[in-house]
Design an enzyme around this catalytic site. Structure first.
Site, PDB file in Angstrom:
ATOM      1  N   HIS A 245      -5.203 -11.250 -31.401  1.00 47.23           N
ATOM      2  CA  HIS A 245      -4.053 -11.626 -31.984  1.00 47.23           C
ATOM      3  C   HIS A 245      -2.936 -11.269 -30.641  1.00 47.23           C
ATOM      4  O   HIS A 245      -3.090 -10.650 -29.592  1.00 47.23           O
ATOM      5  CB  HIS A 245      -3.517 -11.358 -33.120  1.00 47.23           C
ATOM      6  CG  HIS A 245      -3.381  -9.852 -33.270  1.00 47.23           C
ATOM      7  ND1 HIS A 245      -4.440  -9.043 -33.148  1.00 47.23           N
ATOM      8  CD2 HIS A 245      -2.119  -9.035 -33.768  1.00 47.23           C
ATOM      9  CE1 HIS A 245      -3.887  -7.650 -33.130  1.00 47.23           C
ATOM     10  NE2 HIS A 245      -2.664  -7.617 -33.564  1.00 47.23           N
TER      11      HIS A 245
ATOM     12  N   HIS B 293      -0.230  -9.379 -30.422  1.00 48.30           N
ATOM     13  CA  HIS B 293       0.612  -8.002 -30.115  1.00 48.30           C
ATOM     14  C   HIS B 293       0.304  -7.425 -29.003  1.00 48.30           C
ATOM     15  O   HIS B 293      -0.846  -7.537 -28.508  1.00 48.30           O
ATOM     16  CB  HIS B 293       0.364  -7.287 -31.360  1.00 48.30           C
ATOM     17  CG  HIS B 293       0.926  -7.728 -32.752  1.00 48.30           C
ATOM     18  ND1 HIS B 293       0.634  -7.451 -33.925  1.00 48.30           N
ATOM     19  CD2 HIS B 293       2.123  -8.263 -32.944  1.00 48.30           C
ATOM     20  CE1 HIS B 293       1.373  -7.958 -34.854  1.00 48.30           C
ATOM     21  NE2 HIS B 293       2.165  -8.557 -34.337  1.00 48.30           N
TER      22      HIS B 293
ATOM     23  N   HIS C 283      -2.744  -5.148 -27.845  1.00 43.57           N
ATOM     24  CA  HIS C 283      -3.973  -6.040 -27.894  1.00 43.57           C
ATOM     25  C   HIS C 283      -4.228  -6.647 -26.611  1.00 43.57           C
ATOM     26  O   HIS C 283      -5.179  -7.117 -26.076  1.00 43.57           O
ATOM     27  CB  HIS C 283      -4.356  -6.850 -29.124  1.00 43.57           C
ATOM     28  CG  HIS C 283      -4.343  -5.861 -30.274  1.00 43.57           C
ATOM     29  ND1 HIS C 283      -5.451  -5.506 -30.847  1.00 43.57           N
ATOM     30  CD2 HIS C 283      -3.554  -5.180 -31.007  1.00 43.57           C
ATOM     31  CE1 HIS C 283      -5.165  -4.740 -31.976  1.00 43.57           C
ATOM     32  NE2 HIS C 283      -3.903  -4.423 -32.113  1.00 43.57           N
TER      33      HIS C 283
ATOM     34  N   HIS D 142      -1.395 -10.888 -40.572  1.00 39.86           N
ATOM     35  CA  HIS D 142      -0.827 -10.032 -39.712  1.00 39.86           C
ATOM     36  C   HIS D 142       0.120 -10.765 -38.789  1.00 39.86           C
ATOM     37  O   HIS D 142       1.198 -10.209 -38.551  1.00 39.86           O
ATOM     38  CB  HIS D 142      -1.933  -9.042 -39.241  1.00 39.86           C
ATOM     39  CG  HIS D 142      -1.710  -8.230 -38.379  1.00 39.86           C
ATOM     40  ND1 HIS D 142      -1.039  -6.985 -38.618  1.00 39.86           N
ATOM     41  CD2 HIS D 142      -1.850  -8.259 -36.915  1.00 39.86           C
ATOM     42  CE1 HIS D 142      -0.538  -6.063 -37.416  1.00 39.86           C
ATOM     43  NE2 HIS D 142      -1.105  -6.851 -36.427  1.00 39.86           N
TER      44      HIS D 142
ATOM     45  N   ASP E  36      -6.640  -6.495 -36.046  1.00 38.94           N
ATOM     46  CA  ASP E  36      -5.937  -5.862 -36.910  1.00 38.94           C
ATOM     47  C   ASP E  36      -5.621  -6.862 -38.390  1.00 38.94           C
ATOM     48  O   ASP E  36      -4.854  -6.623 -39.032  1.00 38.94           O
ATOM     49  CB  ASP E  36      -4.461  -5.744 -36.533  1.00 38.94           C
ATOM     50  CG  ASP E  36      -4.218  -4.814 -35.053  1.00 38.94           C
ATOM     51  OD1 ASP E  36      -5.223  -4.271 -34.972  1.00 38.94           O
ATOM     52  OD2 ASP E  36      -3.035  -4.915 -34.915  1.00 38.94           O
TER      53      ASP E  36
ATOM     54  N   HIS F 117      -7.784  -0.289 -35.143  1.00 37.85           N
ATOM     55  CA  HIS F 117      -6.957   0.786 -34.982  1.00 37.85           C
ATOM     56  C   HIS F 117      -7.644   1.779 -35.902  1.00 37.85           C
ATOM     57  O   HIS F 117      -8.659   1.626 -36.842  1.00 37.85           O
ATOM     58  CB  HIS F 117      -5.597   0.619 -35.877  1.00 37.85           C
ATOM     59  CG  HIS F 117      -4.826  -0.091 -34.750  1.00 37.85           C
ATOM     60  ND1 HIS F 117      -3.655   0.746 -33.914  1.00 37.85           N
ATOM     61  CD2 HIS F 117      -4.414  -1.173 -34.890  1.00 37.85           C
ATOM     62  CE1 HIS F 117      -3.096  -0.653 -33.522  1.00 37.85           C
ATOM     63  NE2 HIS F 117      -3.360  -1.620 -33.764  1.00 37.85           N
TER      64      HIS F 117
END
Ligand SMILES: [Zn+2]
Length: 257
Positions: free
Chosen positions: A58, A60, A63, A116, A135, A173
Site C-alpha cells: 500500500h 503509506h 512502506h 487500512h 498493514d 509492524h
C-alpha cells in the site's frame, strides 16, 4: 527438509518489518515493501542478495519511501496496487487482486485487503504457504481503518480465513503486545491470549520479534478474524448487529484503547 523459500524479517524504522524472500532453487530474491532505512541495503549486501522483485502492499510512506533507493541500486521489478499507483513512485508494474505473479520456483497470488487504505493488497506465496499481509492483518490485530469502508475491510479479512491454517503470517509492524492487551480487554477469560502475552513480552524483552505467526493461530485468537463469533459481538455490545457494524465497533474500540 530444505525449504524452497528462505524468508527473513528485518526490523526497520520504529516498528516496521522489511521482509525478504529468497528462492533457494533459482536464487531470486523478492522483498515486501520498502521502508526507507539504510539497514535494508546493509542486510542485502551482507548476504550478497540483489532483489529482483519488490511487492508493495500500500501507499503509506513507511512502506514505499525506500523504493527510489532500491530502484537505483538494484533496478528490480516493482509491483504496486493498481488503484494506488498515482501515490507511489517509482514502480514498474501494477497489479489488481486476483493476479498471479511468478517468482522463482513459485507464485504469489494478489489478495484484496482494503480498509487500512482503499487499495491495500496482500501477497500469498502458494508453494510454501505464506501470507505477506502488510498493514491489513497483524498478529492479534488489524490495521487502522483509514479509508474503510468497514464492510470491505471485514470482507477482505474474512477471505483470509480461507487460507490454510499452516500459512505463515508476515506483517508490516510489530504491534503484537498492544494487540493482545486489547483482545484481552474484550475477552479476559481467553487463556491462549494470556499465555501468548507472556510469551510476547519475553520475546520483546529480548528484542526478538513476535512474528511470524500462523493463520491457524490467528483464526482462533485474533478478534478481527472472529467478528462473526457471538463472544466478540457481545464484548462490544453489538449482539444483533450486522457483521460490518460489529467490525466497525471493534475497530473503533481498538482506536480508543
Ligand atoms: Zn500503513
Amino acid at each position: 527438509m530444505t525449504q524452497k523459500f528462505e524468508i527473513e524479517m528485518l526490523p526497520v524504522l520504529d516498528t516496521n518489518y522489511a521482509i525478504f524472500i529468497k528462492c533457494s532453487i533459482t536464487g531470486k530474491v523478492a522483498m515486501v515493501d520498502a521502508p526507507d532505512d539504510d539497514k535494508i541495503v546493509a542486510f542485502l549486501e551482507a548476504r550478497n542478495w540483489r532483489p529482483d522483485l519488490v511487492l508493495v502492499t500500500h501507499r503509506h510512506w513507511d512502506h514505499v519511501d525506500g523504493l527510489e533507493k532500491i530502484k537505483q541500486r538494484y533496478d528490480p521489478i516493482i509491483v504496486v496496487p493498481d488503484s494506488e499507483k498515482d501515490q507511489i513512485s517509482p514502480f514498474t508494474e501494477t497489479v489488481a487482486p486476483g493476479a498471479i505473479l511468478p517468482f522463482g520456483a513459485g507464485h504469489f497470488t494478489v489478495l484484496s485487503t482494503p480498509g487500512h487504505t482503499s487499495g491495500h493488497i496482500a501477497y500469498f506465496l502458494q508453494e510454501q504457504p505464506a501470507l505477506f499481509a502488510g498493514d491489513a492483518l497483524f498478529s492479534i490485530g488489524c490495521g487502522r481503518m483509514f479509508d474503510g469502508p468497514p464492510n470491505a475491510m471485514w470482507e477482505g479479512l474474512k477471505q483470509l480465513r480461507h487460507l490454510p491454517d499452516e500459512t505463515v503470517l508476515y506483517c508490516g509492524h510489530e504491534y503484537t503486545i498492544d494487540n493482545i492487551k486489547f483482545a484481552l480487554s474484550l475477552t479476559p477469560e481467553h487463556e491462549a491470549l494470556r499465555q501468548h502475552l507472556n510469551w510476547a513480552e519475553e520475546r520483546r524483552a529480548q528484542n526478538q520479534p513476535t512474528l511470524p505467526s500462523t493463520l491457524g493461530f490467528e483464526k482462533a485468537n485474533n478478534p478481527f478474524l472472529r467478528i462473526d463469533d457471538p463472544v466478540i459481538a457481545q464484548a462490544v455490545g453489538q449482539e444483533n448487529a450486522p457483521e460490518h457494524e460489529i467490525f466497525a465497533a471493534v475497530r473503533k474500540a481498538k482506536d480508543q484503547f
